[in-house]
Design a protein around this motif. Structure first.
Motif, short mmCIF file in Angstrom:
data_model
loop_
_atom_site.label_atom_id
_atom_site.label_comp_id
_atom_site.label_asym_id
_atom_site.label_seq_id
_atom_site.Cartn_x
_atom_site.Cartn_y
_atom_site.Cartn_z
N ASN A 554 0.84 -1.19 0.00
CA ASN A 554 0.00 0.00 0.00
C ASN A 554 0.88 1.25 0.00
O ASN A 554 0.81 2.09 0.88
CB ASN A 554 -0.90 -0.02 1.24
N GLY A 555 1.78 1.30 -0.98
CA GLY A 555 2.72 2.41 -1.04
C GLY A 555 3.78 2.07 -2.08
O GLY A 555 3.56 1.23 -2.95
N ARG A 556 4.97 2.69 -1.96
CA ARG A 556 5.97 2.52 -3.01
C ARG A 556 7.32 2.12 -2.42
O ARG A 556 7.55 2.21 -1.23
CB ARG A 556 6.13 3.83 -3.78
N VAL A 557 8.19 1.66 -3.32
CA VAL A 557 9.58 1.41 -2.94
C VAL A 557 10.40 2.53 -3.56
O VAL A 557 10.42 2.69 -4.79
CB VAL A 557 10.07 0.05 -3.46
N PHE A 558 11.04 3.35 -2.71
CA PHE A 558 11.81 4.47 -3.21
C PHE A 558 13.30 4.11 -3.24
O PHE A 558 13.79 3.44 -2.33
CB PHE A 558 11.61 5.70 -2.31
N GLN A 559 13.98 4.63 -4.27
CA GLN A 559 15.40 4.32 -4.36
C GLN A 559 16.17 4.95 -3.21
O GLN A 559 17.10 4.38 -2.67
CB GLN A 559 15.93 4.84 -5.71
N SER A 560 15.79 6.16 -2.84
CA SER A 560 16.45 6.79 -1.69
C SER A 560 15.41 7.35 -0.74
O SER A 560 14.27 7.63 -1.13
CB SER A 560 17.38 7.92 -2.16
N GLN A 561 15.81 7.53 0.50
CA GLN A 561 14.93 8.10 1.52
C GLN A 561 14.54 9.52 1.11
O GLN A 561 13.42 9.96 1.36
CB GLN A 561 15.66 8.07 2.87
N TYR A 562 15.47 10.19 0.43
CA TYR A 562 15.19 11.57 0.01
C TYR A 562 14.07 11.59 -1.04
O TYR A 562 13.19 12.45 -1.01
CB TYR A 562 16.46 12.24 -0.54
N ASP A 563 14.11 10.61 -1.97
CA ASP A 563 13.03 10.49 -2.95
C ASP A 563 11.70 10.30 -2.24
O ASP A 563 10.68 10.90 -2.61
CB ASP A 563 13.25 9.28 -3.87
N ALA A 564 11.70 9.44 -1.22
CA ALA A 564 10.47 9.17 -0.48
C ALA A 564 9.95 10.45 0.16
O ALA A 564 8.77 10.80 0.05
CB ALA A 564 10.73 8.11 0.60
N TRP A 565 10.85 11.17 0.80
CA TRP A 565 10.50 12.42 1.48
C TRP A 565 9.91 13.43 0.50
O TRP A 565 8.86 14.02 0.74
CB TRP A 565 11.76 12.97 2.15
N ARG A 566 10.61 13.59 -0.64
CA ARG A 566 10.18 14.57 -1.63
C ARG A 566 8.80 14.21 -2.15
O ARG A 566 7.91 15.04 -2.25
CB ARG A 566 11.18 14.59 -2.77
N SER A 567 8.64 12.94 -2.46
CA SER A 567 7.38 12.50 -3.06
C SER A 567 6.22 12.61 -2.06
O SER A 567 5.13 13.04 -2.40
CB SER A 567 7.56 11.07 -3.55
N LEU A 568 6.47 12.22 -0.79
CA LEU A 568 5.37 12.17 0.19
C LEU A 568 5.04 13.53 0.78
O LEU A 568 3.90 13.79 1.16
CB LEU A 568 5.69 11.17 1.31
#
Lengths: 585, 585
Positions: A554-568
């Motif tokens: 129920n979500g995504r796999v991000f390549q980096s934690q920063y990508d996750a932060w930016r996207s969320l």
């Protein structure tokens, strides 16, 4: 085919290149080691509760077999102190010391131990020895050293007695104290004092007199031989046997005899656990010595082949009147220092000992047992080292706890209980530690793409997003921990809309952890909370791709934690910069 | 003080806020659960080899005690299938079924189990349950389900017999087959078929008839009650007991009696290991159910307090004529679905069962044992799920191996051997995996500051520098592996002048690994080779600072692998860019 054979029989490899230089170096080393081994072998046989010749026999054929199958160039195989003590403890449970049954049980123990080592080698199970942690070994050796020294005091006093634990040994000593033989005591104390002086005071003095370091070393190592010579001559010359001094006595003048271990299922069953412990302890001691010496010459040791070498040596001991053997520290170092180049040095040592067994045994008739006890006491007290307690206390309480328990249990309940408890405790404590891994809630370090622990650093966070970094592989022992943790945080903290698991330190996810992640995902989905992963390593990702987990996520796999932060958080994409993706395998 | 007490006695917390709404919801749930529990309790007592009333008694006081001490709002505690089977296996080893000694041993087992759970809770040892991996539990439950179903076939056939392993049970069935009672068989088969139909076919049909999902669910769950009513009436009306149909018979009309377990040291010793296994299995089953239900309402479960709750429940069972109990899946789900809001629902269920025990027991006189066996068979076959074999085979061979062994050993050697072997295998395989960690030799990805596996990526390397990334914490099980690895590479490869250990994935270094690093350092120093670390995590570095290791290090600790590369190759410093330092804790 010939290549494969050479792998299992290393002699085919070094044997082809053997030359005159290697021969002369090996011969010199062999002479020095032989002289040192004669009193040592007699003494360890005494410690194991066996007749003195068993110690010599156990040093002959096993050395040759190890030379053929072993990989270390300098390892000297034979009876050693700790294994002799373990033999006495194991065999003492099934037979009375001094009987035929006792010697037979010792042969059977060597046979079982050889078979176990061989099987471990063939099935490449050498890693099992790794289950003994260094502090446990150190604690075990220290406690064994104390037990051995205590067990030899009766010979110094010239009294009877026995016992497997420190309390038993001391009780037995006290109750027999009245029978002390004063002349034996005088010999024992003088020999002990002399040997301590040789070890501590002689070498600096010899160096001060202008001797080279190697010569000084060899003379120091010859100390026990001097003690043996002097006390034997005294006992013979003054007729001290008539005054109650116990001596080695008659030793058969013979090459190692052909013997058969017992194959009684009852006896094999009784000796199985001790044989496993002896095999593992012997292997660990031997491989440590072999590694240390090989490293000095950039040579390789193959642990699984070492098992085969030691297995063959023990089988050899079983069929030639010996008892369990392993690679000894003292004799191997002497061998190495004396310049041994190949395992042939060991074979020459075997020849030397065979000559001694045939020709020199009458000379030890008047050798007092007190002298042998003195050589053992001085040798094993050098193994006693309580500094491991302080070191582990400072570095890691779990290790301290394991070593303290090993020492206390070995002294209090004997060698088998001590070493078993040490292994179980080490594994249990390790599992306990990994069952509650370090988990950091992380936030963004302002102006960077790095994420750090919110409790240690000033970082940006978003109340909607819970970012957790787990500093451990996820496996069954800590799987539920993660479930509990996420559930606790969600139960406490209502605004959370997204949970991100940062996997930089997750080296593996086993099936239990996968199920826990699935459970977390299902529960979060029911609550309308997103569940995301970031910085998942290559091998872990490969494995997750085999399952439905990523489809159901129920979500995504991000390549980096920063990508996750930016996207969320919906933050704008910054100017391109090297990303902080962790190194994938 | 009052705060602390409420932590250990959760009733003080939810009890204060109890209101009329919660009361009416709890009462409705209690009525539904009570009706479902009566046949189930009788059936599980039969499975455990105990008189039927033991099942009822085991559901009364334990429920109340759990309501006081437990943290789950919906968990229903009482006899469950797997624990009943384990009780039969354990008690069957020390006493004959049907004797006073048998019932006494069951009480004693409950007492021991309660004491163990309580102790685990007080000493916060709930993590021990984590040593059971999910696949091992799944395999164990599947195998137990098969064993239980097989053990009930004798009641369906109306014959005698027994056995603890699948082979024993089947052999006993075959040898007694001639005594089959045809009427019993007819009742047993009809009841089984009916219950299977209720489970699979009734619910969709009720929904098709226009019933709401919750009503359809409750009616479906009442299936066993219907089977009990019909077969009891038939047996009574047609006088089938005279035709050899075995019935429950006389059950005392009484509240739970006050009983005392045995405190004979001999019996306690014999039952200790089974009690440990029952405690752990019961705890794992219970906590899984509790977590699943709590998650649906964002509630918290405290695993250590759950141990105290279950411990109190088992002690209660021991003193009131019961046997070991735990939180059951089926009854808890019914409780939850029926709308239970607080543990008070459990207390009301207890009242319902107490009334049944006093007033309704004469009504079950003519209840055929074959019907009870049918309810057990249908309930446990839903636990049997071999899909875990396929799933683990695909995901992880180690997990597959553990689950396959657990299933085979449980079926072949009984529940105790099966679950013990499963635990030992899981731990052993985990240690084996971490004993040979993934190690990558890394090089620089050109144009970046990233380092990757030289075998997977096109990277720059320098023959003078060996850079190794270990993807695992360093601890005693893999400490020697690293020593061997470095030594092998150095022995093969002469130009190496520097070894760099990249520690991104090293979450901990224990004392054994520290010693191995010291040994590597010493050996490399002797050979004139530098030894460096990079990207060491904060907590690991904190610990290394407590030792001499960093002072003795024949090299440096670099913040990033790129710093190490730049410094050791002598490459010029590039234009500033965000560094690739791993996240420190």
């Amino acid at each position: 085919m010939s290549f494969r054979l050479a792998k299992y029989v290393p002699v085919l490899d070094w044997g082809r290149r053997y030359d005159r230089d290697a021969l002369s170096n090996d011969l010199i080393a062999a002479v020095i080691v032989t002289i040192m081994l004669i009193p040592q072998s007699l003494a360890y046989a005494l410690l194991a509760g066996l007749p003195p010749e068993a110690g010599i026999y156990a040093s002959i054929v096993p050395i040759v077999l190890y030379a053929i199958f072993g990989t270390s160039r300098a390892l000297a195989v034979g009876p050693v102190a700790v294994v002799s003590l373990m033999t006495a403890a194991a065999v003492g449970q099934v037979a009375e010391a001094g009987t035929m049954g006792y010697a037979l049980a010792a042969l059977t123990l060597a046979f079982l131990s050889g078979a176990i080592l061989l099987a471990m080698g063939v099935f490449r199970l050498g890693f099992l020895a790794n289950f003994l942690s260094h502090p446990v070994i150190a604690g075990f050796i220290t406690a064994s050293g104390i037990l051995i020294a205590a067990s030899q005091l009766k010979h110094v006093l010239g009294i009877g007695g026995g016992g497997d634990t420190l309390i038993e040994v001391l009780e037995s000593l006290v109750s027999h104290l009245g029978q002390t033989n004063p002349i034996t005591l005088a010999i024992g104390i003088s020999a002990t004092a002399f040997l301590f002086w040789v070890r501590k005071g002689l070498k600096p003095r010899l160096r001060a007199l202008g001797l080279g370091p190697r010569m000084a070393d060899v003379l120091t190592k010859a100390g026990p031989v001097a003690a043996v010579l002097v006390t034997t001559l005294l006992t013979w010359g003054l007729g001290l046997t008539d005054r109650g001094v116990s001596v080695v006595g008659e030793v058969p003048q013979s090459l190692p005899p052909l013997t058969l271990p017992s194959f009684s299922p009852e006896l094999l069953k009784q000796l199985l656990v001790p044989a496993i412990l002896i095999s593992v302890i012997g292997f660990v001691e031997s491989i440590s010595v072999a590694q240390t010496l090989a490293a000095k010459k950039r040579q390789r040791i193959d642990p699984d082949q070492e098992l085969i070498g030691l297995g063959a040596a023990n089988l050899g001991a079983a069929f030639t009147g010996g008892y369990p053997v392993t690679g000894g520290f003292a004799r191997s170092v002497v061998n190495f220092d004396a310049g041994a180049e190949t395992p042939a040095a060991g074979a020459f040592t075997a020849v030397g000992l065979a000559i001694a067994a045939v020709a020199l045994t009458p000379l030890v008739y008047f050798l007092p047992k007190a002298t042998l006890a003195a050589t053992i006491i001085v040798a094993v007290l050098s193994l006693v080292d309580f500094s491991i307690l302080g070191k582990t206390w400072k570095y890691s309480r779990a290790d301290f706890f394991a070593v303290a328990a090993t020492i206390l249990l070995t002294l209090g309940f004997g060698v088998e209980t001590g070493v078993s408890a040490g292994v179980i405790l080490s594994i249990g404590l390790h599992l306990y530690k990994t069952s509650r891994p370090h988990v950091a809630e992380v936030g963004l370090v302002p102006g960077t793409q790095h994420f750090r622990n919110i409790n240690r650093h000033k970082v940006e966070t978003d109340p909607k997003i819970l970012s957790l970094r787990v500093d451990e592989s996820l496996y069954f022992v800590n799987a539920r921990f993660l479930e509990d943790l996420v559930q606790d945080r969600i139960a406490q903290d209502c605004p959370i809309r997204h949970v991100v698991l940062m996997c930089t330190a997750v080296n593996a996810i086993d099936y239990s952890a996968l199920e826990s992640l699935e459970a977390i995902n299902t529960r979060l989905k029911d609550l309308g909370i997103g569940f995301h992963l970031s910085e998942v390593k290559g091998p872990v990702m490969d494995r997750l791709h085999k399952t439905h987990f990523l489809d159901d996520l129920n979500g995504r796999v991000f390549q980096s934690q920063y990508d996750a932060w930016r996207s969320l958080t919906g933050a704008p994409r910054p100017v391109p910069a090297p990303s902080t993706v962790a190194a994938n395998a």
